[in-house]
Enzyme design. Structure first.
Site, PDB file in Angstrom:
ATOM      1  N   GLU B 291       9.407   1.612  -9.685  1.00  0.00           N
ATOM      2  CA  GLU B 291      10.422   1.417  -8.640  1.00  0.00           C
ATOM      3  C   GLU B 291      10.624  -0.080  -8.347  1.00  0.00           C
ATOM      4  OE1 GLU B 291       9.292   3.561  -5.149  1.00  0.00           O
ATOM      5  OE2 GLU B 291      11.292   3.504  -4.262  1.00  0.00           O
ATOM      6  N   SER B 328       9.200   1.992  -0.402  1.00  0.00           N
ATOM      7  CA  SER B 328       9.155   2.739  -1.659  1.00  0.00           C
ATOM      8  C   SER B 328       9.274   4.224  -1.342  1.00  0.00           C
ATOM      9  CB  SER B 328       7.823   2.456  -2.350  1.00  0.00           C
ATOM     10  OG  SER B 328       7.528   3.496  -3.240  1.00  0.00           O
ATOM     11  N   GLU B 370       0.030  13.283   8.153  1.00  0.00           N
ATOM     12  CA  GLU B 370       0.831  13.238   6.935  1.00  0.00           C
ATOM     13  C   GLU B 370       0.739  14.560   6.162  1.00  0.00           C
ATOM     14  OE1 GLU B 370       1.232   9.980   3.402  1.00  0.00           O
ATOM     15  OE2 GLU B 370      -0.662  11.053   3.480  1.00  0.00           O
TER      16      GLU B 370
END
Lengths: 171, 583, 643
Positions: B291, B328, B370
């Site tokens: 990326e 990202s 998360e």
């Protein structure tokens, strides 16, 4: 609070608050912007009557402060309230001069009579809320009670109840 | 700095200390212990101290002074005569402690902080045998609204440490002094549940709470249940920073990596497979490196921000909605691991994803949040089922009688256990960027860096904000920044807002120093030198490895060949990338 | 209005306008004069008793009778005699009317203004002289007072700056700016012996000297108008009645220490004071007495206000500073002091004084330290240049007290330091009301203590009050009689400090709560003798360890009453009796044989605890009685007693 759901009246109140905050020229990068917080909250309470969470959030956003910061201040100062008040706000002075003249008996009796405690919720009919104040500086008139800003001095329990009953009659 | 020295005596002993010292500093120089509670030097491993001088447990007697002096906040003066253990001071301290205990639940045995509580320790030291003052106590319902952090204000002693880390260090602003007088506590805005607040779950407050008022939400019981459920296959992954922190709890040199013991211990607990988050850290580098290369080539969406740290992701979602396009899109190593385990690995071993339980051992509280994000579950099956912090794992070991010190080194299982040294350093600030740079160089140039060039020393170290130029192709450098601690992240993001071209890549970790100082790590107990040691441990681990580049991890290569296809390809995108939402 | 650009211009304006106050300041009292001014108190107390409506009625009557040319109604600040409000003073006649209602307006105009006769029934009956008197200087309440801080209260219209100019205001500032260096101003204040009137009594000049000595470009001067002591209201009266003195004093202070911005931190509970302050600031700015280049000099200074929001602790200067910065009003340990860099507003060196302290500054500068220190009982050592070296005893100047409680004359009194409590209570205050016995006088509010009869002849100054176990505080003075219960008084103050504790430090947050709980047990009859020792020990520790002045002094009401009224505590815990009959659990209500059976008590009892037939003695059922006291209030024969 979502804008679509907000009543016209509430919108007007937020707009009024915004007009005040606009005059402060808040600079996001200047930490001294915080110095306007208490004055903004005073104004907000004058407009809304109390400081519910959405008003606090609004002030926080406009002053670029965290909601916690605003809430910490609101919860610290007695003058600020997060609950709506009754139509008639009964303030009983519990300053020393009033205390030695028996103001705590007056407070107790009014609490008993209206069935609500000082500095909590208004009465079920929304008519009265009671607050205990520390010295309004009218010691010469002790004991003192204030109903919506009108001062009643040199009270007795009986006189105080009579006054409350008058307001009750007016509704 | 004032270099002038001041002379005073403490308990009759003479001492000379710099003029800006406090009595407490001077006493420490003489090895005289004065108890403290609220005071905390370099709280959270940062340069900031929590010093409200509010608990008053450290009061001492100063001759010719009217009242007792809080030693933590009283500057030394020439000729001062201090008595730290006079009858008057000791009596006062005892009374202070008795007052604190009178407004504290007497439930030590069932408290998560039992034997790790500074108040309990003081009670033991003072020989408290009864609660002297009986009276009203503050009672609050514990707040377990979030997946990560549990708060019980009934236990709060108003040391304000959590408030300091949350506001001064992390600049999250979720906590504030709330109310006043007897019922004053540190709480959220209007005492709303933490889950509804702007808390990032970084867990730094958990690390500094001296009592049991802030703890992690524990899933240990559920993990035991899963291990003992014959219908479930239970695999465990362990984050890089765990291996250099857990040793101290079992008598190893603080900071020393105990990777082999850790693997052995986890196996001893009964996990079916013991894997390594390092594996998915290497995977992260493949995707994120790709990326970076793409974005730099296209000169778009720069600077790219790392996205491994869930506390940091929460922070940007809450505070910088205008910048959500630049992190990202890679999932964190924990979630990449979960996604691969529940697809590639589940397929491989022929177990339905719902019967495969993925447990992660993390240095972190935010990982719990998360793992529970709805986007990281498919058909109600989470990619990562349970998160256990390093501290909680210690308790599991202790409960099961597993003493790491008595175990032989073991290795991780395959195919999700192999890793490069680049993965190890994910656990310390600067490590992710360094690991990425090693592979980005390869991706751009088709060859590896050689010799010491692979060690990007400019981005190492525990400084909160580091800026550097790194050569990613001979003769071509990019500007990078590395920061840890959310307060520093805020500063760097403000820089990005001002000048989007200032940096091309930025690594951000929520906890000061990175995961080695995560909200789930063994307590520092005020010793920030431990961070230094943990950092060294990780770099040692990196250097010790034959494999130093993520892209050279054979099992990663196999994963792409067998399952994912192209790096940055469609399947990889589907499984390993995510998106962010403003909160 | 034209800006004043020099000292000469100020004096010129003064000379032009001083005549306008002639009627008010004259010593030639004459009820037959055609020109008159009717001064009406416009303080909060009198506003509460309808003085605004009274003024309206007076103006209306004057208009109806076509007297507008000759008779003016002036709203002034507080006269101090609040219990007798609303107060009306007619000048130059020098006639003082009390408890005047709007309905009396007509009579005053008809009988006094037109008929030139006194309205007898509105005159004050001096309880000491036992006669109606009209001359206020002869009233026992005023005779012993010396009004310096209150000099303009009850005299000038606080909403009109020209009256202030006419009464020599801003001449102190002019003198400082044109004739003195900042150091000289500081020295003058030092030499005056003026000490902080907010309670602690720190020498004001010394405070200024420290602030002036700090080298910094940005400094602040703050007026602490967060008067929170329940039972003290002198600061409110001064701000309402004399806002210009505060403005002038702050400008003088700013010049002395090198500040260019001032703030008045004012209680939100004082809306009238705030209005008057805002108005005064505006007028001062218009006249060039605030703002850029004051009176044409290169000294620039302005004042803004910050609102308090109901927190007593904000009277503590570090808490006040935090509050001004938009934070919770929690104090921090000193050092750093506000004057230090890092300790004041936004970290800048800051000087904080309270309202009453500032109120004396303009006259000290104008008339000189020498003049001021003649007042009071200050003994000090001076060097050969006449500069202060050290204080020996006593204090200079005057102190304002808010006299209240079981006393005949309730109000604000200002007396020279060194006046005795006996003079204040028995002469100015005219003794104990309702024929009760003097028991104690409480000074210093929640931080202070009670003074007993044996110490009534102590001359009042900071050190003396502390020596006898109390303190000056901000000047609340509550007189207690035999019907006041001392443990209950201690409990009252603890309730206050418990409510007002910021909650930051352990001793104050939890300790005050525990002390209050013990006092509650003592007062409801469940206390023990051991508890008294425990209470005293805890009180001493809190005093010794709390972070700020509020916490350190919170135990004073307990320590002091335990010292002087131990027997009363013992009566509560051993005999389970409240000698004063104030603790509801420790007495019951009885009907005496004086009962004539009028049934009034029965009809008014909210819980139906009273039985009895008409014209027969009634009875109170102690099981039902909630001791609300309504029967006592209602009984025409005083036949219901506690016992």
């Amino acid at each position: 609070m979502c804008c679509q759901q907000m009543s016209e009246a509430a919108k007007a109140k937020f707009a009024e608050l915004d007009r005040f905050i606009d005059t402060l020229n808040i600079d996001r990068k200047n930490e001294r912007r915080r110095g306007w917080l208490i004055r903004s909250l005073h104004r907000a309470q004058a407009i809304f009557g109390y400081l519910p969470r959405e008003v606090q959030q609004h002030v926080a956003k406009r002053l670029f402060l965290s909601e916690a910061q605003v809430s910490g201040v609101v919860s610290f100062y007695n003058y600020f309230t997060t609950k709506p008040k009754g139509k008639y706000c009964i303030d009983i002075c519990l300053g020393t001069a009033c205390y030695v003249k028996g103001s705590q008996n007056i407070l107790a009796e009014i609490e008993r009579m209206l069935g609500v405690k000082a500095d909590t919720e208004p009465t079920a009919d929304g008519l009265f809320s009671i607050s205990a104040l520390r010295c309004v500086g009218a010691c010469g008139l002790a004991p003192v009670m204030i109903v919506n800003g009108k001062v009643y001095g040199k009270l007795t329990v009986a006189k105080a109840i009579e006054i409350i009953n008058e307001y009750k009659k007016q509704g | 700095m004032d270099s002038k020295m001041v002379n005073l005596t403490i308990n009759g002993k003479a001492v000379s200390v710099p003029a800006n010292s406090t009595i407490l500093d001077a006493a420490r120089a003489l090895n005289i212990k004065i108890p403290t509670l609220c005071h905390c030097d370099k709280i959270g491993g940062c340069g900031i101290s929590n010093n409200p001088a509010s608990c008053r447990i450290c009061v001492v007697e100063v001759e010719n002074r009217r009242n007792l002096a809080p030693s933590c906040a009283t500057p030394v003066m020439e000729g001062m005569k201090v008595h730290t253990n006079s009858r008057r001071a000791l009596n006062a301290r005892r009374t202070i402690l008795e007052l604190l205990l009178s407004d504290h639940p007497q439930t030590c045995m069932t408290c998560a902080k039992n034997q790790n509580c500074e108040l309990q320790e003081l009670a033991a030291e003072f020989g408290i045998e009864e609660i002297k003052y009986l009276g009203e106590r503050n009672r609050f319902k514990p707040d377990a609204s979030s997946e990560a952090i549990r708060r019980d204000l009934s236990k709060c002693i108003m040391c304000r440490r959590c408030e300091t880390v949350c506001n001064k260090i992390q600049t999250v602003g979720a906590l504030t002094g709330y109310g006043r007088g007897f019922s004053a506590k540190v709480g959220t805005a209007n005492l709303i549940p933490l889950a509804e607040s702007n808390c990032t779950f970084c867990g730094q407050c958990v690390n500094v709470c001296p009592v049991g008022a802030i703890t992690g939400i524990s899933y240990v019981k559920k993990v035991w249940d899963a291990i003992n459920d014959p219908a479930k296959t239970v695999v465990v992954q362990t984050a890089p920073a765990v291996r250099v922190a857990i040793g101290q709890e079992f008598g190893f040199e603080p900071g020393a990596p105990v990777t082999g013991k850790l693997a052995a211990g986890l196996r001893a607990l009964g996990f079916d497979k013991v894997f390594d988050t390092n594996f998915s850290a290497d995977l992260t580098i493949m995707e994120e490196g790709h990326e970076i290369v793409e974005r730099i080539k296209a000169n778009k969406k720069l600077p790219i921000l790392t996205s491994c740290c869930p506390g940091w992701i929460n922070f940007i979602e809450h505070n910088f909605p205008d910048l959500l396009h630049i992190p990202s899109s890679c999932k964190s190593p924990q979630q990449m691991f979960g996604a691969i385990a529940k697809s590639y690995y589940a397929e491989k071993i022929g177990v339905a994803p719902k019967d495969l339980v993925v447990v992660s051992i993390m240095p972190c509280q935010a990982k719990k949040y998360e793992a529970a994000r709805p986007e990281f579950a498919k058909d109600g099956v989470r990619d990562v089922d349970y998160v256990v912090t390093t501290r909680e794992l210690c308790k599991m070991f202790k409960e099961a009688g597993v003493n790491l010190a008595n175990l032989e080194d073991d290795v991780f299982d395959n195919p999700l256990g192999e890793s490069s040294g680049a993965a190890d350093i994910f656990g310390v600030t600067g490590g992710v960027l360094e690991a990425a740079c090693r592979s980005v160089y390869f991706m751009l140039n088709g060859k590896n860096l050689e010799g010491d060039a692979i060690n990007f020393r400019a981005v190492r170290g525990l400084d909160g904000i580091k800026e550097a130029s790194v050569e990613i192709t001979p003769g071509k450098s990019i500007r990078v920044a590395v920061c840890s601690g959310l307060g520093n992240a805020r500063k760097v993001l403000e820089m990005v807002r001002e000048d989007p071209n200032r940096f091309q890549a930025i690594e951000i970790m929520a906890c000061p120093g990175g995961c080695i100082n995560g909200g789930g790590q063994p307590f520092l107990h005020g010793d920030s030198a431990l961070l230094e040691k943990r950092m060294k441990g990780l770099y040692t681990e990196d250097e010790r490895k034959v494999l130093r580049f993520s892209h050279e991890n054979k099992d990663i290569q196999k994963l792409y060949a067998e399952f994912l296809g192209e790096v940055g390809g469609e399947k990889a995108h589907h499984l390993l990338h995510t998106e962010y939402h403003s909160k | 209005m034209q800006k004043i650009t020099s000292q000469a211009q100020l004096l010129e304006l003064y000379n032009q306008s001083k005549g306008s106050l002639a009627l008010r300041l004259t010593n030639e009292h004459d009820i037959h004069s055609v020109k008159k001014e009717i001064l009406c108190c416009g303080g909060t107390g009198c506003h509460a008793s309808e003085s605004l409506s009274l003024m309206q009625h007076l103006r209306e009557e004057i208009r109806k009778n076509g007297l507008e040319e000759d008779v003016k109604v002036v709203q002034t600040g507080c006269f101090g005699f609040c219990a007798q409000g609303p107060i009306v003073k007619v000048m130059p006649d020098n006639v003082f009317y009390v408890q005047v209602t709007p309905g009396d307006a007509r009579e005053i105009v008809q009988k006094h203004i037109i008929g030139k006769e006194l309205v007898e029934h509105l005159l004050f009956i001096d309880p000491m002289l036992k006669e109606r008197i009209h001359d206020y200087e002869k009233m026992s309440f005023y005779a012993k007072q010396k009004r310096i801080a209150l000099r303009n209260c009850g005299l000038l219209d606080p909403e009109d700056i020209t009256e202030y100019i006419a009464h020599e205001s801003y001449q102190g500032l002019a003198k400082a700016l044109f004739e003195m260096t900042p150091d000289q101003v500081v020295q003058e204040v030092l030499n005056s012996g003026l000490c902080g009137r907010g309670g602690a009594g720190f020498p004001t000049g010394l405070k200024w000297k420290i602030a002036a000595g700090v080298k910094a470009d940005e400094k602040y001067i703050v007026c602490n108008a967060d008067e929170g002591d329940p039972g003290a209201f002198m600061d409110r009266s001064i701000l309402e009645g004399d806002p210009h003195s505060i403005i002038e004093a702050m400008a003088i202070g700013a010049y002395a220490i090198g500040a260019h911005q001032g703030y008045v931190y004012i209680r939100a509970e004082y809306p009238l004071a705030l209005d008057r302050l805002i108005g005064a600031l505006k007028q001062a700015r218009e006249l060039g007495l605030l703002g850029k280049n004051i009176m044409g000099t290169d000294f620039s200074f302005d004042i803004d206000f910050r609102l308090g929001a109901g927190a007593f602790v904000c009277g503590e200067e570090t808490a006040l500073i935090h509050s001004m910065e938009g934070l919770r009003g929690e104090p921090t340990t000193k050092p750093p002091f506000p004057a230090n860099i890092g300790g004041g507003v936004w970290g800048c060196s800051t000087n904080v004084n309270n309202v009453e302290t500032y109120a004396s500054i303009p006259v000290i500068i104008k008339k000189g330290a020498e003049w001021y220190r003649q007042i009071g009982n200050w003994k000090a050592e001076f060097d050969e240049n006449g500069n202060w070296v050290r204080s020996i005893s006593g204090n200079s100047g005057t102190k304002v007290f808010a006299l209240a409680g079981q006393i005949n004359n309730v109000g604000l009194v200002e007396v020279p330091m060194g006046t005795t409590l006996r003079e204040i209570i028995y002469e100015i205050g005219d003794g104990i009301s309702g024929g009760h016995e003097f028991k104690a006088v409480q000074t210093g509010g929640p931080s202070g203590g009670c003074i007993t009869a044996e110490n009534l002849d102590t001359p009042i100054d900071y050190a003396n009050l502390q020596r006898i176990g109390s303190m000056m505080g901000s000047g609340g003075m509550i007189v207690l009689s035999d019907k006041d219960c001392m443990p209950s008084m201690a409990k009252f103050y603890l309730e206050f400090t418990k409510d007002e504790s910021c909650g930051k430090c352990t001793p104050c947050r939890i300790g005050n709560r525990r002390m209050l709980e013990m006092l509650e047990q003592i007062c409801n009859g469940t206390g023990t003798v051991e508890m008294l020792d425990e209470l005293e020990q805890l009180a001493r520790t809190i005093a010794d360890t709390a972070l700020c002045g509020l916490g350190q002094t919170a135990p004073n009401p307990i320590l002091n009453t335990l010292r002087y009224f131990k027997a009363e505590y013992l009566a509560h815990v051993v005999d389970k009796k409240c000698p004063a009959g104030a603790c509801p659990n420790l007495y019951t209500l009885h009907v005496t044989d004086d009962c004539v059976g009028c049934t009034k008590c029965k009809r008014n009892c909210p819980v139906d605890a009273i039985t009895g037939e008409l014209k027969q003695k009634h009875f109170i059922d102690p099981a039902k009685c909630i001791k609300c006291g309504q029967c006592i209030d209602n009984c025409p024969k005083k036949a219901i007693v506690k016992g």
